[in-house]
Write an enzyme that holds these catalytic residues in place. Structure first.
Site, short mmCIF file in Angstrom:
data_model
loop_
_atom_site.label_atom_id
_atom_site.label_comp_id
_atom_site.label_asym_id
_atom_site.label_seq_id
_atom_site.Cartn_x
_atom_site.Cartn_y
_atom_site.Cartn_z
N CYS A 1 -0.30 23.20 4.07
CA CYS A 1 -1.07 23.57 2.88
C CYS A 1 -0.45 24.75 2.13
O CYS A 1 -0.22 25.80 2.72
CB CYS A 1 -2.50 23.91 3.30
SG CYS A 1 -3.53 24.50 1.95
N LYS B 1 -13.27 18.12 9.64
CA LYS B 1 -14.55 18.83 9.48
C LYS B 1 -15.22 19.08 10.83
O LYS B 1 -16.39 18.73 11.05
CB LYS B 1 -15.50 18.05 8.56
CG LYS B 1 -14.91 17.66 7.22
CD LYS B 1 -14.53 18.85 6.38
CE LYS B 1 -14.01 18.43 5.00
NZ LYS B 1 -13.45 19.55 4.22
N VAL C 1 -8.92 25.17 4.59
CA VAL C 1 -8.02 26.22 5.05
C VAL C 1 -7.35 26.84 3.83
O VAL C 1 -7.18 26.17 2.81
CB VAL C 1 -6.96 25.65 6.03
CG1 VAL C 1 -7.58 25.33 7.36
CG2 VAL C 1 -6.26 24.40 5.46
#
Length: 255
Positions: free
Chosen positions: A37, A64, A77
């Site tokens: 990410c 989740k 995140v």
């Protein structure tokens, strides 16, 4: 039923994996990360630049899981637990690290005006560079891809005009560099699939980007490209289900 986005390589690789291995011991600050990410990489770079003691924990945000939702109800995140208190949102975490660890290398300038100027351009990255990157990435029709690409080049040119030295604010790496560089290390996807070239922004940007992506903290938080390819394939087909992808597809502000 798990969505396709949840099919992510389960851990960091390359230099990033070595960084993870150095941060497995319990610490006051727990860093909940997704190696893939760009928003995570912002916070991760800051942790490395400031040489803060932290414990790394990998999270797949698409699953989740209950404990992580207790940390961040959004299920996204990055997030951190600091002495058992939770925070999330990458820019908030960056500001927190500056305040909570004042004896570490500073990523914001000491001068009040320069600090405000840095925050102005951090906001600009979030409002122009990141959204146009996403639009270029997800656009399907050639004319929409080209229009988005021109908007992206314009946004980066405005940023590049503000660069004062080898790094954004001058000689020292700072928070603005930390905020923008995850999209620099991922611009290969636009180069390979959307006709983007750093040189089309201009020589100042091309030199800045080449320097920034070789920063030690950046290299040490970057995993092998091969595991990003299937993730960005979903974005290129406009099938990704991340919150950023959904917002881009619907013409909303990225949350």
């Amino acid at each position: 039923m798990a969505i396709p986005d949840a099919n992510i390589f389960p851990h960091a690789t390359g230099a990033a994996a070595n960084t993870v291995d150095r941060h497995t011991v319990a610490a006051d600050l727990v860093f909940y990360s997704g190696w893939f990410c760009p928003y995570v990489q912002r916070a991760w770079i800051a942790l490395e630049e400031k040489k803060i003691s932290y414990q790394y924990k990998e999270v797949n945000p698409y699953l989740k899981e209950k404990h992580f939702l207790e940390i961040n109800p959004k299920g996204l995140v990055p997030a951190v637990e600091y002495k058992s208190k939770a925070l999330y949102e990458s820019l908030i975490i960056l500001e927190f690290l500056e305040d909570a660890y004042p004896d570490t290398p500073r990523l914001l300038p000491a001068d009040p005006f320069e600090r405000a100027h840095a925050r102005l351009w951090i906001d600009n990255v979030s409002k122009t560079i990141v959204p146009t990157f996403m639009r270029v990435l997800q656009a399907q029709e050639p004319d929409k891809q080209q229009a988005a690409l021109q908007d992206h080049l314009k946004a980066i040119r405005a940023f590049a005009e503000q660069i004062k030295g080898p790094y954004f604010s001058g000689e020292q790496w700072g928070l603005v560099d930390t905020v923008v560089v995850p999209w620099i290390v991922r611009d290969w996807v636009l180069v390979e699939h959307r006709g983007y070239r750093r040189e089309d922004v201009g020589p100042r940007w091309a030199e800045y980007a080449a320097r920034a992506e070789l920063r030690e903290s950046v290299l040490n938080t970057t995993s092998f490209k091969e595991h990003l390819v299937p993730i960005y394939g979903r974005y290129l087909r406009n099938e990704a289900q991340s919150e950023a992808a959904k917002a881009t597809r619907e013409g909303r502000v990225i949350p």
